[in-house]
Scaffold this active site. Structure first.
Site, PDB file in Angstrom:
ATOM      1  N   TYR A 145       0.881  -1.103  -0.031  1.00  0.00           N
ATOM      2  CA  TYR A 145       0.163  -0.122   0.086  1.00  0.00           C
ATOM      3  C   TYR A 145       0.880   1.199  -0.016  1.00  0.00           C
ATOM      4  O   TYR A 145       0.794   2.252  -0.729  1.00  0.00           O
ATOM      5  CB  TYR A 145      -1.040  -0.082   1.265  1.00  0.00           C
ATOM      6  CG  TYR A 145      -1.737   1.161   1.366  1.00  0.00           C
ATOM      7  CD1 TYR A 145      -2.957   1.189   0.482  1.00  0.00           C
ATOM      8  CD2 TYR A 145      -1.588   2.253   2.263  1.00  0.00           C
ATOM      9  CE1 TYR A 145      -3.936   2.276   0.630  1.00  0.00           C
ATOM     10  CE2 TYR A 145      -2.572   3.335   2.441  1.00  0.00           C
ATOM     11  CZ  TYR A 145      -3.656   3.319   1.476  1.00  0.00           C
ATOM     12  OH  TYR A 145      -4.802   4.303   1.596  1.00  0.00           O
ATOM     13  N   PRO A 275       2.680   2.377  12.280  1.00  0.00           N
ATOM     14  CA  PRO A 275       3.258   3.671  12.654  1.00  0.00           C
ATOM     15  C   PRO A 275       3.058   4.049  14.224  1.00  0.00           C
ATOM     16  O   PRO A 275       1.666   3.826  14.662  1.00  0.00           O
ATOM     17  CB  PRO A 275       2.576   4.711  11.847  1.00  0.00           C
ATOM     18  CG  PRO A 275       2.144   3.856  10.723  1.00  0.00           C
ATOM     19  CD  PRO A 275       1.838   2.506  10.975  1.00  0.00           C
ATOM     20  N   ARG A 278       0.928   9.893  14.332  1.00  0.00           N
ATOM     21  CA  ARG A 278       0.501  10.585  13.006  1.00  0.00           C
ATOM     22  C   ARG A 278      -0.118  11.761  13.115  1.00  0.00           C
ATOM     23  O   ARG A 278      -1.347  11.501  13.761  1.00  0.00           O
ATOM     24  CB  ARG A 278      -0.144   9.361  12.099  1.00  0.00           C
ATOM     25  CG  ARG A 278      -0.367  10.005  10.609  1.00  0.00           C
ATOM     26  CD  ARG A 278      -0.983   8.881   9.603  1.00  0.00           C
ATOM     27  NE  ARG A 278      -0.256   7.924   9.335  1.00  0.00           N
ATOM     28  CZ  ARG A 278      -0.816   6.542   9.399  1.00  0.00           C
ATOM     29  NH1 ARG A 278      -2.316   6.631   9.490  1.00  0.00           N
ATOM     30  NH2 ARG A 278      -0.195   5.458   8.969  1.00  0.00           N
TER      31      ARG A 278
HETATM   32  P1  NAD Z   1     -12.523   1.748   0.371  1.00  0.00           P
HETATM   33  O1  NAD Z   1     -11.947   0.534   0.549  1.00  0.00           O
HETATM   34  O2  NAD Z   1     -13.748   1.998   1.205  1.00  0.00           O
HETATM   35  O3  NAD Z   1     -12.628   2.238  -1.075  1.00  0.00           O
HETATM   36  C1  NAD Z   1     -12.007   1.904  -2.012  1.00  0.00           C
HETATM   37  C2  NAD Z   1     -12.843   1.511  -3.342  1.00  0.00           C
HETATM   38  O4  NAD Z   1     -11.845   1.235  -4.406  1.00  0.00           O
HETATM   39  C3  NAD Z   1     -13.773   0.623  -3.225  1.00  0.00           C
HETATM   40  O5  NAD Z   1     -15.029   0.615  -3.750  1.00  0.00           O
HETATM   41  C4  NAD Z   1     -12.944  -0.727  -3.970  1.00  0.00           C
HETATM   42  O6  NAD Z   1     -13.899  -1.408  -4.463  1.00  0.00           O
HETATM   43  C5  NAD Z   1     -12.408   0.352  -5.189  1.00  0.00           C
HETATM   44  N1  NAD Z   1     -11.406  -0.521  -5.722  1.00  0.00           N
HETATM   45  C6  NAD Z   1     -10.209  -1.086  -5.136  1.00  0.00           C
HETATM   46  N2  NAD Z   1      -9.533  -1.818  -6.166  1.00  0.00           N
HETATM   47  C7  NAD Z   1     -10.003  -1.348  -7.112  1.00  0.00           C
HETATM   48  C8  NAD Z   1      -9.681  -1.713  -8.668  1.00  0.00           C
HETATM   49  N3  NAD Z   1      -8.623  -2.150  -8.974  1.00  0.00           N
HETATM   50  N4  NAD Z   1     -10.707  -1.146  -9.701  1.00  0.00           N
HETATM   51  C9  NAD Z   1     -11.709  -0.259  -9.356  1.00  0.00           C
HETATM   52  N5  NAD Z   1     -12.200  -0.212  -8.252  1.00  0.00           N
HETATM   53  C10 NAD Z   1     -11.204  -0.594  -6.942  1.00  0.00           C
HETATM   54  O7  NAD Z   1     -11.611   3.002   1.053  1.00  0.00           O
HETATM   55  P2  NAD Z   1     -11.682   4.417   1.290  1.00  0.00           P
HETATM   56  O8  NAD Z   1     -11.431   4.635   2.595  1.00  0.00           O
HETATM   57  O9  NAD Z   1     -12.778   5.060   0.560  1.00  0.00           O
HETATM   58  O10 NAD Z   1     -10.299   4.953   0.413  1.00  0.00           O
HETATM   59  C11 NAD Z   1     -10.711   5.800  -0.861  1.00  0.00           C
HETATM   60  C12 NAD Z   1      -9.096   6.146  -1.057  1.00  0.00           C
HETATM   61  O11 NAD Z   1      -8.732   6.921  -0.391  1.00  0.00           O
HETATM   62  C13 NAD Z   1      -8.270   4.969  -1.310  1.00  0.00           C
HETATM   63  O12 NAD Z   1      -7.379   5.356  -2.540  1.00  0.00           O
HETATM   64  C14 NAD Z   1      -7.585   5.178  -0.115  1.00  0.00           C
HETATM   65  O13 NAD Z   1      -5.961   4.717  -0.530  1.00  0.00           O
HETATM   66  C15 NAD Z   1      -7.325   6.791   0.181  1.00  0.00           C
HETATM   67  N6  NAD Z   1      -7.329   6.959   1.454  1.00  0.00           N
HETATM   68  C16 NAD Z   1      -8.105   6.684   2.454  1.00  0.00           C
HETATM   69  C17 NAD Z   1      -7.849   7.111   3.662  1.00  0.00           C
HETATM   70  C18 NAD Z   1      -8.853   6.985   4.935  1.00  0.00           C
HETATM   71  O14 NAD Z   1      -8.653   7.119   6.293  1.00  0.00           O
HETATM   72  N7  NAD Z   1     -10.105   6.396   4.773  1.00  0.00           N
HETATM   73  C19 NAD Z   1      -6.758   7.575   4.096  1.00  0.00           C
HETATM   74  C20 NAD Z   1      -5.657   8.043   3.032  1.00  0.00           C
HETATM   75  C21 NAD Z   1      -5.998   7.642   1.910  1.00  0.00           C
HETATM   76  N1  UDP Z   2      -6.066  -0.645  15.778  1.00  0.00           N
HETATM   77  C1  UDP Z   2      -6.472  -1.298  16.804  1.00  0.00           C
HETATM   78  N2  UDP Z   2      -7.531  -1.988  16.740  1.00  0.00           N
HETATM   79  C2  UDP Z   2      -8.368  -2.393  15.558  1.00  0.00           C
HETATM   80  C3  UDP Z   2      -7.961  -1.762  14.655  1.00  0.00           C
HETATM   81  C4  UDP Z   2      -6.844  -0.809  14.292  1.00  0.00           C
HETATM   82  O1  UDP Z   2      -5.782  -0.957  17.902  1.00  0.00           O
HETATM   83  O2  UDP Z   2      -9.261  -3.324  15.959  1.00  0.00           O
HETATM   84  C5  UDP Z   2      -4.943   0.079  15.649  1.00  0.00           C
HETATM   85  C6  UDP Z   2      -3.810  -0.135  14.576  1.00  0.00           C
HETATM   86  O3  UDP Z   2      -2.798  -0.978  14.924  1.00  0.00           O
HETATM   87  C7  UDP Z   2      -3.213   1.203  14.389  1.00  0.00           C
HETATM   88  C8  UDP Z   2      -4.453   2.280  14.675  1.00  0.00           C
HETATM   89  O4  UDP Z   2      -5.484   1.476  15.474  1.00  0.00           O
HETATM   90  O5  UDP Z   2      -2.096   1.800  15.112  1.00  0.00           O
HETATM   91  C9  UDP Z   2      -5.035   2.500  13.357  1.00  0.00           C
HETATM   92  O6  UDP Z   2      -5.364   1.578  12.560  1.00  0.00           O
HETATM   93  P1  UDP Z   2      -6.131   1.472  11.030  1.00  0.00           P
HETATM   94  O7  UDP Z   2      -6.028   0.106  10.533  1.00  0.00           O
HETATM   95  O8  UDP Z   2      -7.332   2.201  11.233  1.00  0.00           O
HETATM   96  O9  UDP Z   2      -5.170   2.715  10.200  1.00  0.00           O
HETATM   97  P2  UDP Z   2      -3.702   2.921   9.717  1.00  0.00           P
HETATM   98  O10 UDP Z   2      -2.856   2.222  10.746  1.00  0.00           O
HETATM   99  O11 UDP Z   2      -3.522   2.664   8.354  1.00  0.00           O
HETATM  100  O12 UDP Z   2      -3.568   4.369  10.158  1.00  0.00           O
END
Ligand code: NAD
Ligand code: UDP
Length: 319
Positions: A145, A275, A278
């Site tokens: 990722y 991490p 953050r």
């Molecule tokens: P999510 O998993 O709910 O949404 C991702 C969507 O992409 C899903 O609908 C999935 O089916 C689709 N998808 C995955 N692979 C695909 C492919 N090969 N072709 C077409 N569609 C595909 O996650 P989200 O939280 O809504 O995240 C959306 C975007 O924002 C992602 O790119 C993610 O990396 C980025 N992002 C999200 C967060 C967060 O905290 N939610 C943080 C940082 C970045």
């Molecule tokens: N985490 C946790 N319990 C859970 C899911 C996540 O303690 O059931 C912790 C995880 O180890 C991380 C933080 O919560 O330290 C945020 O995790 P998340 O998967 O939401 O996002 P990311 O690590 O990608 O920021």
């Protein structure tokens, strides 16, 4: 003026909020998703909208459509899901970026990349400004990722320099809200679903690691401002809420907001490369986009808890 806008990953958590907002503003939206982690029910209410179109498609394959803007969100975002098929995760970020950048280049249209705070890895600089290059393990379980998203940023900036593609890159920090999948696996949805079902609340590690949680509406506003800025500002720009909490504080907060819960907090092993801290530095977003978040964690959690109460009443789940 109304535009035709492509949202990849539009069936996902953030994508479905973005599609709705863009439709509400009078645009036509083409939602592209392969439904790996997205849910049809997220966009169910949009399917009957005259300006909404859904295309099941995998962004690792080329796509030929006619649109005016692209938001590229397709990619699983929860560690559980992006680690399920890590090769496909890297392909989605990298080949997805190549395909969408190629489309933007051919059509001469703006394209926004949903990048992530994960490009900073396990950061030594705190809070993280955009100028920080990060500390990322290239061969660990999160690398598919983190490195996939870093390579996507590289591609965006090379298409910008080499082919003058009109790019915008936002680095999204931990975002939560309604329409997260109850099986998503990220911390906010896990804790709420566990507390609502009086299951154990699973803290990984000792809970001293921190995250800064942003409500989805604030993010969508930031993404739209970034897409529509007319100053040639391409980013990368952090979009996140700087209010930082330990994971233990989050667990306690969720429990306090669901007083009927009899959940207990339990501790599980910390996954590798998790991490330690953050927090976004959002000075650049304030200056360039006049953007800052307005919804604090308490307010956002109330809305999210209400959503999961309704969800679980329809389809009870066990994490
Ligand atoms: P999510 O998993 O709910 O949404 C991702 C969507 O992409 C899903 O609908 C999935 O089916 C689709 N998808 C995955 N692979 C695909 C492919 N090969 N072709 C077409 N569609 C595909 O996650 P989200 O939280 O809504 O995240 C959306 C975007 O924002 C992602 O790119 C993610 O990396 C980025 N992002 C999200 C967060 C967060 O905290 N939610 C943080 C940082 C970045
Ligand atoms: N985490 C946790 N319990 C859970 C899911 C996540 O303690 O059931 C912790 C995880 O180890 C991380 C933080 O919560 O330290 C945020 O995790 P998340 O998967 O939401 O996002 P990311 O690590 O990608 O920021």
């Amino acid at each position: 003026m109304s535009k035709r806008i492509l949202v990849t990953g539009g069936g996902g958590f953030i994508g479905s909020h973005l599609c709705k907002r863009l439709l509400d503003e009078g645009n036509e939206v083409l939602c592209v998703d392969n439904f790996f982690t997205g849910q049809r029910k997220n966009i169910h209410a949009l399917l009957s909208h005259k300006n909404f179109e859904l295309l099941r498609h995998d962004v690792t394959m080329p796509l030929f459509v006619e649109v005016d803007q692209i938001y590229n969100l397709a990619c699983p975002a929860s560690p559980v899901h992006y680690q399920f098929d890590p090769v496909q995760t890297t392909k989605t970020s990298v080949l997805g970026a190549v395909n969408m950048l190629g489309l933007a280049k051919r059509l001469k249209i703006p394209i926004l990349q949903a990048s992530t705070s994960e490009v900073y890895g396990d950061p030594d600089v705190h809070p993280q400004p955009e100028s920080y290059w990060g500390k990322v393990n290239p061969i660990g379980i999160r690398s598919c990722y983190d490195e996939g998203k870093r390579c996507a940023e590289t591609l965006f900036f090379d298409y910008y320099r080499q082919s003058k593609v009109d790019i915008r890159v936002v680095r999204i920090f931990n975002t939560y809200g309604p329409q997260m999948n109850q099986h998503d696996g990220r911390v906010v949805s896990n804790f709420i679903v566990q507390a609502l079902q009086s299951q154990d609340i699973t803290i990984y590690g000792d809970g001293s690691q921190t995250r800064s949680f942003q409500y989805v509406d604030d993010l969508v506003e930031g993404m739209i401002r970034m897409m529509n800025n007319q100053d040639g500002f391409v980013g990368p720009v952090n979009i996140g809420n700087p209010n930082e909490f330990t994971i233990k504080e989050l667990a306690e907060k969720v429990l306090a907001m669901i007083p009927e819960s009899t959940s207990k907090i339990i501790y599980k092993d910390l996954p590798s490369d998790d991490p330690r801290q953050r927090q976004p530095d959002i000075k650049l977003a304030k200056k360039k986009l006049d953007w800052e978040p307005h919804i604090d964690l308490d307010e956002g959690l109330v809305k999210t808890i209400e959503y999961f109460k309704r969800e679980l009443a329809e389809t009870p789940s066990v994490i």
